[in-house]
Design an enzyme around this catalytic site. Structure first.
Site, PDB file in Angstrom:
ATOM      1  N   GLY A  95      -7.497  31.550 -26.844  1.00 44.12           N
ATOM      2  CA  GLY A  95      -6.659  30.817 -27.785  1.00 44.12           C
ATOM      3  C   GLY A  95      -5.792  29.755 -27.151  1.00 44.12           C
TER       4      GLY A  95
ATOM      5  CE1 TYR B 137      -2.255  38.964 -14.028  1.00 47.07           C
ATOM      6  CE2 TYR B 137      -2.115  38.295 -11.728  1.00 47.07           C
ATOM      7  CZ  TYR B 137      -2.545  38.056 -13.018  1.00 47.07           C
ATOM      8  OH  TYR B 137      -3.276  36.921 -13.294  1.00 47.07           O
ATOM      9  CB  ALA B 138      -1.713  43.096  -7.274  1.00 42.86           C
ATOM     10  CB  ALA B 139      -3.214  47.725  -9.521  1.00 46.49           C
TER      11      ALA B 139
ATOM     12  CE  LYS C  53      -5.787  39.118 -13.769  1.00 45.49           C
ATOM     13  NZ  LYS C  53      -6.710  38.681 -14.831  1.00 45.49           N
TER      14      LYS C  53
ATOM     15  CB  SER D 110      -5.444  37.059  -9.743  1.00 42.41           C
ATOM     16  OG  SER D 110      -4.357  36.489  -9.026  1.00 42.41           O
TER      17      SER D 110
END
Length: 246
Positions: A13, A154-156, A158, A141
């Site tokens: 979106g 977030y790191a986990a 990705k 990422s």
């Protein structure tokens, strides 16, 4: 493939997802935009996709919901007749140091970013297997490769996408389905536009090319990975980070 393809793009979106969808639309591909917001919030993206020459439909869905993801995959396959490409782009952040991170912060990011990828792969691949053709690209990422303070969740998520991608590549390769990941570095967005010049200069010092990436850089990588030119590439993590993580 000369016939028009169909791509299901999550989180399309706005932002990176919208650029990916528009770029694929200009490359002989009809687009199913899957996003969590109201359709009105994606109006600009939908218009740009249509102007690029594609048929486009909007599907509102929380990709972390297993049943909702199945319903969307089934609807897209019914409406378009097939699904050739899946781009897992939907994602969120809830950045905090581990000492301050709540269980809710952890669960929400993992559910949308990682479980959402699994849900879409689970429900889209049956349609790809029937045609013995499919292209799956998931947006990871560089922090999934290198870690980052304040982004444990977030790191986990990705990093998990990378492991999932490699497994999907092994499980579905014999059915003509490739699975790859794109790992962006710092990309120019509304969030980075709000940074001070001092903050931006600190970021530039981490990047050998000395600048932020554009959403188009990510879209072009996805376009390549779903193309016939990448037919013999699977299980790869393509970093698009200006050399930030080498």
């Amino acid at each position: 493939m000369n016939e028009k393809r169909v791509a299901l793009v999550t989180g399309a979106g706005r932002g990176i997802g919208a650029t990916i969808a528009r770029t694929l639309a200009a490359d002989n591909t009809d687009i199913a935009v899957v996003d969590y917001g109201e359709e009105s919030s994606a109006a600009a993206a939908l218009q740009a996709i249509a102007e690029a020459g594609a048929a486009v439909r909007y599907y509102r869905c929380d990709v972390s919901d297993f049943s909702a993801a199945k319903a969307v995959a089934d609807s897209v396959a019914k409406d378009f007749g097939k699904i050739d490409i899946l781009v897992n782009n939907a994602g969120v952040t809830a950045d905090k140091l581990i000492m301050r991170m709540s269980e809710e912060d952890w669960d929400r990011v993992l559910s949308i970013n990682l479980k959402g990828c699994f849900n879409m792969v689970k429900h889209v691949t049956p349609y790809m297997m029937r045609k013995r053709y499919g292209r799956i690209v998931s947006i990871s990422s560089v922090v999934g490769l290198m870690g980052n303070a304040g982004q444990a969740n977030y790191a986990a998520s990705k990093a998990g996408i990378i492991g999932l991608t490699k497994t999907v590549a092994k499980e579905f390769g014999s059915r003509g389905i490739t699975a790859n990941a794109v790992a962006p570095g710092f990309i120019k967005t509304a969030m980075t536009d709000a940074l001070t010049e001092e903050q931006k200069q600190a970021m530039y010092k981490m990047i050998p090319l000395g600048r932020l990436g554009e959403t188009q850089d990510i879209a072009d990588a996805v376009k390549f990975l779903v193309s016939d030119a990448a037919a013999y590439i699977t299980g790869v993590v393509l970093k698009v980070d200006g050399g930030m993580y080498i």
